[in-house]
Design a protein around this motif. Structure first.
Motif, short mmCIF file in Angstrom:
data_model
loop_
_atom_site.label_atom_id
_atom_site.label_comp_id
_atom_site.label_asym_id
_atom_site.label_seq_id
_atom_site.Cartn_x
_atom_site.Cartn_y
_atom_site.Cartn_z
N GLU A 38 2.33 1.72 -3.40
CA GLU A 38 1.37 2.25 -4.37
C GLU A 38 1.17 3.75 -4.17
OE1 GLU A 38 -1.27 -1.82 -5.13
OE2 GLU A 38 -2.12 -0.17 -3.97
N LEU A 39 1.15 4.20 -2.93
CA LEU A 39 1.01 5.64 -2.68
C LEU A 39 2.21 6.41 -3.22
CD1 LEU A 39 -0.47 5.48 0.92
CD2 LEU A 39 -1.61 6.44 -1.08
N SER A 68 -4.63 2.39 -8.27
CA SER A 68 -3.49 2.56 -7.38
C SER A 68 -2.32 1.68 -7.79
CB SER A 68 -3.89 2.23 -5.93
OG SER A 68 -4.21 0.86 -5.78
N ASP A 89 -9.44 -0.35 0.14
CA ASP A 89 -9.68 1.02 0.60
C ASP A 89 -10.83 1.11 1.60
OD1 ASP A 89 -11.58 0.39 -1.31
OD2 ASP A 89 -11.10 2.05 -2.66
N LEU A 146 -4.63 -1.07 -2.71
CA LEU A 146 -5.46 -0.01 -2.15
C LEU A 146 -6.82 0.06 -2.84
CD1 LEU A 146 -2.85 2.85 -1.55
CD2 LEU A 146 -3.77 1.22 0.10
N TYR A 162 -1.84 5.54 7.30
CA TYR A 162 -3.02 5.13 6.54
C TYR A 162 -3.04 3.62 6.32
CZ TYR A 162 -6.07 4.80 2.37
OH TYR A 162 -7.05 4.46 1.46
N THR A 163 -1.96 3.08 5.82
CA THR A 163 -1.93 1.64 5.54
C THR A 163 -1.62 0.84 6.81
OG1 THR A 163 0.42 1.67 4.92
CG2 THR A 163 -1.17 2.07 3.18
N GLY A 183 0.82 -1.21 0.00
CA GLY A 183 0.00 0.00 0.00
C GLY A 183 0.85 1.26 0.00
N LEU A 240 -9.79 -0.40 5.02
CA LEU A 240 -8.88 0.44 5.78
C LEU A 240 -9.62 1.47 6.62
CD1 LEU A 240 -6.03 1.03 3.17
CD2 LEU A 240 -5.97 -0.44 5.18
N GLU A 245 -10.01 7.02 -1.40
CA GLU A 245 -9.06 6.46 -2.36
C GLU A 245 -9.27 7.06 -3.75
OE1 GLU A 245 -5.99 4.14 -3.92
OE2 GLU A 245 -6.51 4.72 -1.88
#
Length: 268
Positions: free
Chosen positions: A40-41, A238, A253, A249, A117-118, A37, A256, A226
């Motif tokens: 990916e961000l 993502s 999403d 994600l 976040y993740t 995750g 999460l 997301e």
């Protein structure tokens, strides 16, 4: 559609045994998903994950995910793993000094937020599994997410007229969102009836139904968050790790958001 179905079947065949048995396997899975995750961000933002801040962000997420008792026994007695995470934050802030202020406080905020976040999202997923009646609790949360997604999709296709949030996700409708909530409530009611001996996770049945509405809304809001991230960075998905579905994600999403909210309301 065929590719989406094949990917979903293969993914479930891989994930379900891990979810069922729990233990180290699900801990490593959650840590891996959190790390992906973060990757990916960073990818969406156009940053190299194989950088000092990228590696630190992944380490921070993994620290947040893994249980302290099993993985951080080396810490001094009475020390919480949050202190270790904050040490990672301090290192990220220290990059500003090393780079002579070419790396700023604002820029350090991105890897920290990516970790939170993740990391927290997948840590709450893991906490649900390790709770009393953890498998029942975890599957309940997953059913709420899946029921909301399916119900929103079907209701949106059949009845969708009014846009929910066109600036963020132009295809979502108010009718679809309401259908998702209704679907989640129906599935939750059936699930709670199937496990009467679990005392509804410490809450009464009516309260759990009301909370399901909140959890379904939270899941849909997580999906919109997301979508907002992807729209901000100008990407469609993502990632591409799940053919036909996008990235981690894209698939997690809602989860999460749902599991941290379930934890906040004392479900586990």
């Amino acid at each position: 559609m065929k590719q989406r179905v094949i990917t979903a079947v293969v993914a479930l065949a891989f994930f379900l045994p891990i979810i069922y048995f729990g233990g180290i396997a699900i801990e490593l899975l959650a840590a891996l998903l959190a790390g992906i995750g973060v990757f990916e961000l960073f990818r969406m933002k156009g940053l190299a994950v194989l950088s000092f801040e990228g590696i630190l962000s992944i380490i921070g997420a993994v620290i947040l995910v893994l249980p302290q008792e099993r993985w951080f026994g080396f810490l001094p007695e009475g020390t919480d793993k949050s202190a270790l995470f904050y040490f990672v934050v301090l290192l990220l802030l220290g990059i500003a000094v090393i780079s002579k202020n070419t790396y700023t406080f604002d820029e350090a905020g991105f890897p920290v937020l990516a970790s939170l976040y993740t990391g927290v999202g997948f840590e709450r997923f893991l906490t649900a599994r390790s709770a009393t009646d953890g498998l029942v609790v975890l599957v309940f949360g997953l059913f709420i997410v899946w029921a909301t997604d399916i119900g929103a999709y079907m209701a949106g296709r059949r009845f969708g007229q009014r846009k929910l949030w066109p600036d963020i996700s132009p295809n979502k409708t108010i009718e679809g969102a309401l259908g998702g909530i209704a679907s989640a409530v129906v599935v939750a009611a059936i699930y709670l009836l199937a496990f009467p001996g679990k005392e509804y996770f410490g809450h009464g049945s009516l309260l759990m139904i009301l909370l399901t509405v909140i959890f379904s809304i939270a899941g849909q809001f997580g999906d919109l968050v997301e979508s907002a991230i992807k729209r901000h960075y100008g990407v469609k998905d993502s990632g591409n790790i799940l053919p036909g579905h996008g990235g981690i994600l894209d698939r997690f999403d809602s989860m999460l958001f749902v599991f941290p909210i379930m934890y906040l309301f004392g479900v586990f």
